[in-house]
Design an enzyme around this catalytic site. Structure first.
Site, PDB file in Angstrom:
ATOM      1  N   GLY D 150       0.814  -1.207   0.000  1.00  0.00           N
ATOM      2  CA  GLY D 150       0.000   0.000   0.000  1.00  0.00           C
ATOM      3  C   GLY D 150       0.846   1.255   0.000  1.00  0.00           C
ATOM      4  N   CYS D 151       0.201   2.372  -0.297  1.00  0.00           N
ATOM      5  CA  CYS D 151       0.925   3.632  -0.418  1.00  0.00           C
ATOM      6  C   CYS D 151       1.431   4.101   0.937  1.00  0.00           C
ATOM      7  CB  CYS D 151       0.032   4.682  -1.059  1.00  0.00           C
ATOM      8  SG  CYS D 151      -1.600   4.859  -0.320  1.00  0.00           S
ATOM      9  N   TYR D 152       0.536   4.154   1.923  1.00  0.00           N
ATOM     10  CA  TYR D 152       0.969   4.563   3.262  1.00  0.00           C
ATOM     11  C   TYR D 152       2.020   3.604   3.802  1.00  0.00           C
ATOM     12  CZ  TYR D 152      -2.877   7.917   4.135  1.00  0.00           C
ATOM     13  OH  TYR D 152      -3.729   8.993   4.126  1.00  0.00           O
ATOM     14  N   THR D 153       1.815   2.313   3.535  1.00  0.00           N
ATOM     15  CA  THR D 153       2.700   1.321   4.128  1.00  0.00           C
ATOM     16  C   THR D 153       4.096   1.374   3.534  1.00  0.00           C
ATOM     17  OG1 THR D 153       1.639  -0.224   2.613  1.00  0.00           O
ATOM     18  CG2 THR D 153       0.953  -0.289   4.879  1.00  0.00           C
ATOM     19  N   CYS D 155       5.666   3.885   2.419  1.00  0.00           N
ATOM     20  CA  CYS D 155       6.355   5.040   2.986  1.00  0.00           C
ATOM     21  C   CYS D 155       6.665   4.806   4.469  1.00  0.00           C
ATOM     22  CB  CYS D 155       5.478   6.270   2.794  1.00  0.00           C
ATOM     23  SG  CYS D 155       6.365   7.824   2.858  1.00  0.00           S
TER      24      CYS D 155
END
Lengths: 352, 352, 352, 352
Positions: D150-153, D155
């Site tokens: 995922g995107c948040y993950t 980062c």
């Protein structure tokens, strides 16, 4: 009518003071101070005031202003008021200082974080920290000098205040992650604040070194009656107005070993804020958002109790130019003159 | 106290009506109509109203509302009011319709541009076009039905009106290039209005076919006492509020063959607008900008005389939700009840 | 490898040149000129270039640069290159000037609109106006000096060019209403370009006096083989990149008295642009939008034939930093060195 | 040429996949899947692709697609791929799943946080978590199924990974405050994602309950070889692209009782990331900002050691649609086919 003078009237906070005071039924603005626009019409700088303000901008002559005004608002850079203020001026008029000059009681702390010498520490003891919801009793008609709190600090302190005061959280674990609109950076012509630099971007700045940190620590220290050291990280958000703080802290267990519930914590908040006109505790499950307070003097708050991490996540939102600056200054002025505290501040938030 | 009902209270224009009426000293809102949020708390939809509005949303029961309210504001889709309005309702309450249903006198023109049948053309003759600065004399305590003008049209008409009426421009050459913030597109959940679709973009839409065109043409036709056909092109701008129109027309030469000067044209504008509270003609060289009117009921105007092209470029700016919708509706309401026209509308524009 | 030098490398157009040239397989940047950042690492100014560019910024030493580079790009203020350029430099290297210094053939027109003296008018005759789609034949390996067109002008001219050249519109009625993102205003630290001043606002500026006007008039005059005088009004839009022009003109009737159809006009556009890689004529009913060209070298176009007003409304959209500046400069460079015209410019537009 | 199919090609991540794959020299897109736009031209949905993509959108026929494609990208809602995937499909083609279906090894955790039943848990063991910088060795030509992070993950994990792995921080104190652009919310037509709702606002959401939390905890748990429980708070920022994470953790003291220095921690980061093309550790004193990575596959990182609070504040920034979705998917694809890992991803960040 109260005669008000504004120094720094062409900054964003100064402009907001004008907007609010024009709506205040008991105030007349007698001095639009702006060193960089002397003799220009105020409304040629802020054209929203066209046909509403006919005055020209004037120099920052504090001595003359003290003669003419009942109250002086200084929306000026750090060190300005401290460098000019005299006992004579204070004997003639009241001051509401929107800079940090009189916010921190310990002059050493001030000089370390702000990197400038404090030129009038003799007034620090007298100055009242103008966070009305906390210090209301000290802001009276006898008060001569109010240190109007910073935008980040107002939001950060009020959001955590009841829990710190009641010892519900472990203060050593308090982390404040703050997000601000760009008007907080002021109207100075800097590359970093150009539209194309701020738009489509988010960044942290002043990490572990922002000047609002000691102000937060001092005030929360008074609340908790202890020494407080927090992590405070401001971020710049591509919007004009608004501050949101997200605060994290470990909850203390109750005597029975369990964590306090949302409802128990809510009851604590209510004890402090239920009667506060400008503090709005959100219902369970609702997070505050800056859009819901825009243009108004409200601070919206909410929180989540996270059983997994045993932390509370507190959130607070305000308009940095109103409750974070000009609105709070007017609120303080109302107290200084024995007026209804909310006079001129009955602003319905404007959305969208 | 005037009892006001709002149908469509959870749209953007409806929300703005609530904001304005809450500030109006002589109005009480008795009905928050919102078909899609029946029984929900109004302040759970618009959380800026938290602790300011305790009412729940109600269904669109016009008949019952006509019993309870002194004035009904309909901020509804085209065809809604026309499909429900009856003589009985009109005999009981006044209507300020923010839709286009009663703006265009020629039902054929309405049906052609809007693509729907008009269900109550019998009220078209009675309806008054509520552009206060132009039609003030017709908006009186005897008026029962006001067609509140559109956002683009208010800005477009007022900016050109004095010059059309006085025959200073060749109306056949009039071109209106309009730019609007996104709140004008409403609160419907459409992909085209998502943040990522609107942000970092500008586009024209409805080119040569936008529904506000015949409204502009009809009203300017009355002014000029002639048939008017204009090019009107709206654009969507990545901002919340504000409309700017840039209007181009060929100037007519004076009897001596020369073009009128800026000062001569300004004198014509002043003849119509000098005493208008909500129209602010800018000084020579100053272009109106939407930021200077945000949150207020002002229309700012300016113009440039271009000797090279023999054209005048007129510019007008307003807040589409205030003077372009809710503010003008309140202005009309004030006239309908014999109140001071600006009551509740003394809003200082909010910048930044 | 072509050795390229950039003067003004830390402006927005200069930064975009770096982005494009880093992707160009046949170019090596040998000089990052930036008077205000001498000896600073380029990537400390533009941190997107971190680890991609290791060079430091250098002074604007044109003479030395002419020795080292095969091509020099000057993304500099008006008058800079005109004040320094010599025959000796031109004998050593090629120049692509992104300023206006050599765009206008008539030095009197240049000096009147730009308000400065032209210091090297002797090179005006030699300079080629680098609008590749129009002047491709003149941009060859023998060309030494290219005047890279302005952002507004590229969009304005290309959108109207086929119709002016073929005499389909009445040129006297041509009105160009242009809207630009804020990067077009440059990276100078000015209050007017601060985030809070541009955000939530739209305004016209330079009305009837913008410097790109004579450039548009001159080039369209060549196309139509006539004198052209246009109304050109730029507007500032709260977005980073993109220009949209909306152009209005009266259509000429055909011999049979009827107006040309959309399809007939489309056929004319196709005659000029069908084989142009960077011009994309939109399908009937589709308006160009800046978001669809962002980051790329495309110009998107569309138009509407309005039978009611007998006008055509033409629209063009481009990225002001690419096709409006750096991209076109690279396109010119490719022609100057006999490369494939689109090399390094195969950029897929980036959305959202 | 690798034949690639995309399911969910008209979402934002799908659109970005198209942009990247069009630039990839070894890939041909053979299937533009979009259930909501079947038979429409892809470029009529994403007009940036006009003249670049001629294909029409097709239904989500996974079985047929598995026959035609060498690799299938699924940019689809949670549960989609898990509900359809079969051993037969896996025997014919490779899958890079941009949803969460195969990211979490413990099906109970998945079902609890996502609230849906997992229909094909038999493939969980085989699926490789495609965080290339961490799991590169497991993403090989033999791999059939990649769970794209995922995107948040991406980062959040990469920013903390070296310190967790090396035991430099007290993992129990780890707090991740994340801020995302709005494209992360997808292209669904929801009121909450309308321009006027997102613009001029910042809010937290999914507090203590966001679905990316267990993914972060699982991966950091592998790194630290311990159980990890974090506070993760996402915020919605009014910008199109970009994620910034601000992570707080208590630093462990060294054997001598002192805190590690910035340089010592930097050395640890370098051990993991110095040779990573897509990880850029910023110089001391520099905070990462989303604008510097926009449009590229970079993750920028920086950190501050705060002696006062004994905490480290780590920051990471990436483009949520590139390294946070489509770029990482292409990076995984490159590894799956034995290509140079950065092929098609040499994108210079685009500013402004």
């Amino acid at each position: 009518m109260i005669k008000a003078g504004i120094i720094g009237a062409t900054g964003y906070a100064g402009g907001e003071l004008v907007r609010l005071l024009l709506n205040h039924p008991q105030v007349e603005i007698v001095w639009y101070g702006s060193r960089s626009h002397i003799e220009e019409k105020y409304s040629s700088v802020y054209r929203n005031m066209f046909r509403l303000v006919e005055d020209v901008c004037r120099d920052d002559n504090l001595a003359e202003l003290a003669e003419q005004a009942d109250v002086v608002f200084t929306a000026t850079p750090q060190g300005f008021l401290a460098g000019l203020l005299t006992e004579e001026m204070l004997s003639k008029t009241k001051f509401v200082d929107l800079s940090a000059d009189y916010r921190i009681k310990d002059v050493g702390v001030y000089e370390k974080w702000y990197g400038i010498e404090h030129k009038s520490p003799q007034f620090l003891a007298e100055a009242v920290y103008g966070l009305c919801e906390v210090n209301r009793a000290e802001i009276t008609e006898r008060t001569r000098l109010v240190a109007n709190p910073g935008c980040y600090t107002t939001c950060s302190i009020l959001t955590a205040y009841p829990l710190v005061k009641e010892g519900l959280i472990d203060v050593d674990t308090l982390i404040i992650d703050a997000k601000s609109g760009t008007s907080g950076a002021g109207r100075g012509a800097k590359v970093g604040n150009l539209f194309c630099e701020v738009n489509e971007n988010i960044k942290a700045y002043g990490v572990a070194s922002h000047r609002h940190t000691p102000e937060i620590e001092e005030q929360l220290g008074y609340a908790g009656n202890c020494s407080v050291t927090v992590s405070f990280t401001p971020h710049l958000v591509p919007m004009n107005r608004g501050i949101l703080v997200t605060e994290y802290a470990r909850l203390r267990r109750k005597a029975d070993g369990s964590l306090p519930t949302w409802e128990e914590i809510r009851a604590v908040y209510d004890r402090y804020y239920e009667k506060e006109k400008f503090v709005r505790l959100q219902d369970k499950g609702v997070c505050p958002e800056t859009r819901w307070v825009e243009g108004s003097n409200y601070v919206d708050m909410g929180f989540v109790v996270d059983q997994r991490t045993e932390r509370i996540i507190m959130m607070g939102a305000l308009d940095n130019l109103v409750k974070g600056a000009a609105g709070q200054a007017v609120q303080n002025m109302n107290l200084l003159f024995g007026l209804e505290e909310s006079q001129g501040l009955e602003l319905v938030p404007c959305f969208p």
